[in-house]
Design a protein around this motif. Sequence first.
Motif, short mmCIF file in Angstrom:
data_model
loop_
_atom_site.label_atom_id
_atom_site.label_comp_id
_atom_site.label_asym_id
_atom_site.label_seq_id
_atom_site.Cartn_x
_atom_site.Cartn_y
_atom_site.Cartn_z
N ALA A 221 -61.90 18.51 43.92
CA ALA A 221 -61.80 19.79 44.63
C ALA A 221 -62.90 19.87 45.69
N TYR A 222 -62.49 20.11 46.93
CA TYR A 222 -63.42 20.08 48.05
C TYR A 222 -64.05 21.43 48.38
N ASP A 223 -63.49 22.51 47.86
CA ASP A 223 -63.93 23.83 48.28
C ASP A 223 -63.52 24.84 47.22
N GLU A 224 -63.98 26.06 47.37
CA GLU A 224 -63.76 27.07 46.34
C GLU A 224 -62.27 27.40 46.12
N PRO A 225 -61.47 27.62 47.18
CA PRO A 225 -60.04 27.85 46.94
C PRO A 225 -59.34 26.67 46.27
N CYS B 209 -56.86 6.62 34.65
CA CYS B 209 -56.78 7.95 35.22
C CYS B 209 -56.37 7.84 36.69
N VAL B 210 -55.68 8.84 37.20
CA VAL B 210 -55.39 8.92 38.62
C VAL B 210 -56.07 10.17 39.17
N GLN B 211 -56.64 10.06 40.36
CA GLN B 211 -57.39 11.18 40.93
C GLN B 211 -56.71 11.71 42.18
N LEU B 212 -56.47 13.02 42.19
CA LEU B 212 -55.86 13.72 43.32
C LEU B 212 -56.96 14.47 44.07
N GLU B 213 -56.83 14.56 45.38
CA GLU B 213 -57.86 15.17 46.21
C GLU B 213 -57.28 16.41 46.90
N ILE B 214 -57.79 17.57 46.53
CA ILE B 214 -57.28 18.83 47.08
C ILE B 214 -58.34 19.47 47.98
N PHE B 215 -57.93 19.87 49.17
CA PHE B 215 -58.83 20.56 50.09
C PHE B 215 -58.05 21.58 50.90
N ARG B 216 -58.75 22.55 51.43
CA ARG B 216 -58.19 23.53 52.35
C ARG B 216 -58.84 23.29 53.71
#
Length: 251
Positions: free
Chosen positions: A95-99, A45-52
């Motif tokens: 996912a770091y946050d709600e958006p 698996c590869v993991q992507l990190e999304i944040f605002r």
Amino acid sequence: ITVKGRRIADDEPVYIIAEIACGHQGEVTQAMALIDAAREARADCVQLEIFRPAANTAPTSDLYPVLEDLNFSDDEWRNVMDHARASGLAVSIFAYDEPSLELALELKPDMLKLNSSELANPYMIIGCAKSGLPFTIGTGASTQAEIQRAVDLSLANGGDQMVLMHGVQNFPTPVTSANIRRIQRLKDVFGGLVIFADHSDAASELSRYIDLAAIAMGAALIEKHIVLDRSKQGVDWQAALEPAELKVYVS
């Protein structure tokens, strides 16, 4: 749990997640190259990190411009996700946050990840639970009661695919501080699967083997950081393997 047709269990071979985090240095081309490296290394698996940035840090913070430089637009994330899908690997989104969770669900990953800070965020736990996707969640700096409340909240919202994560957020983590036995403790108290997020010094030979101890303690999944070139000492380099090292590590 099952992720993209692959059964993950204590009686199965360990499931290896290649964690890109911010190792792409804010460049889409590097993110895609790291996905290719994970595929060539035969990670699962590869993991992507999304944040605002605005959802995590005050605009007056010295860290804010750094996060802005590392951030991708929604369209850029869609392109990265298309590339990850084409690789054939399973894809997890941190996912770091709600958006960011909203965007992650739109991108339809195979798995989700939440920070240990989200143990106290009902919105994030319920969002993951109701997605129907497996998701991992950190437990660092949390009491047993706090972890239990998060588990109960997830189960109450259909989230029976929650995987508790042990990892020390000290980059790099000295091997003597890794507290590997906590993995067995999490299994004994809460049952279910446990994932180990390894942040040991990637320049040390021990970082190649500490995960074997984690597996022996009951970790069914392992998360390992990757970067293209550790010597450049960019973001998230301390605990990250380079592509050739990752290939040997997975083998």
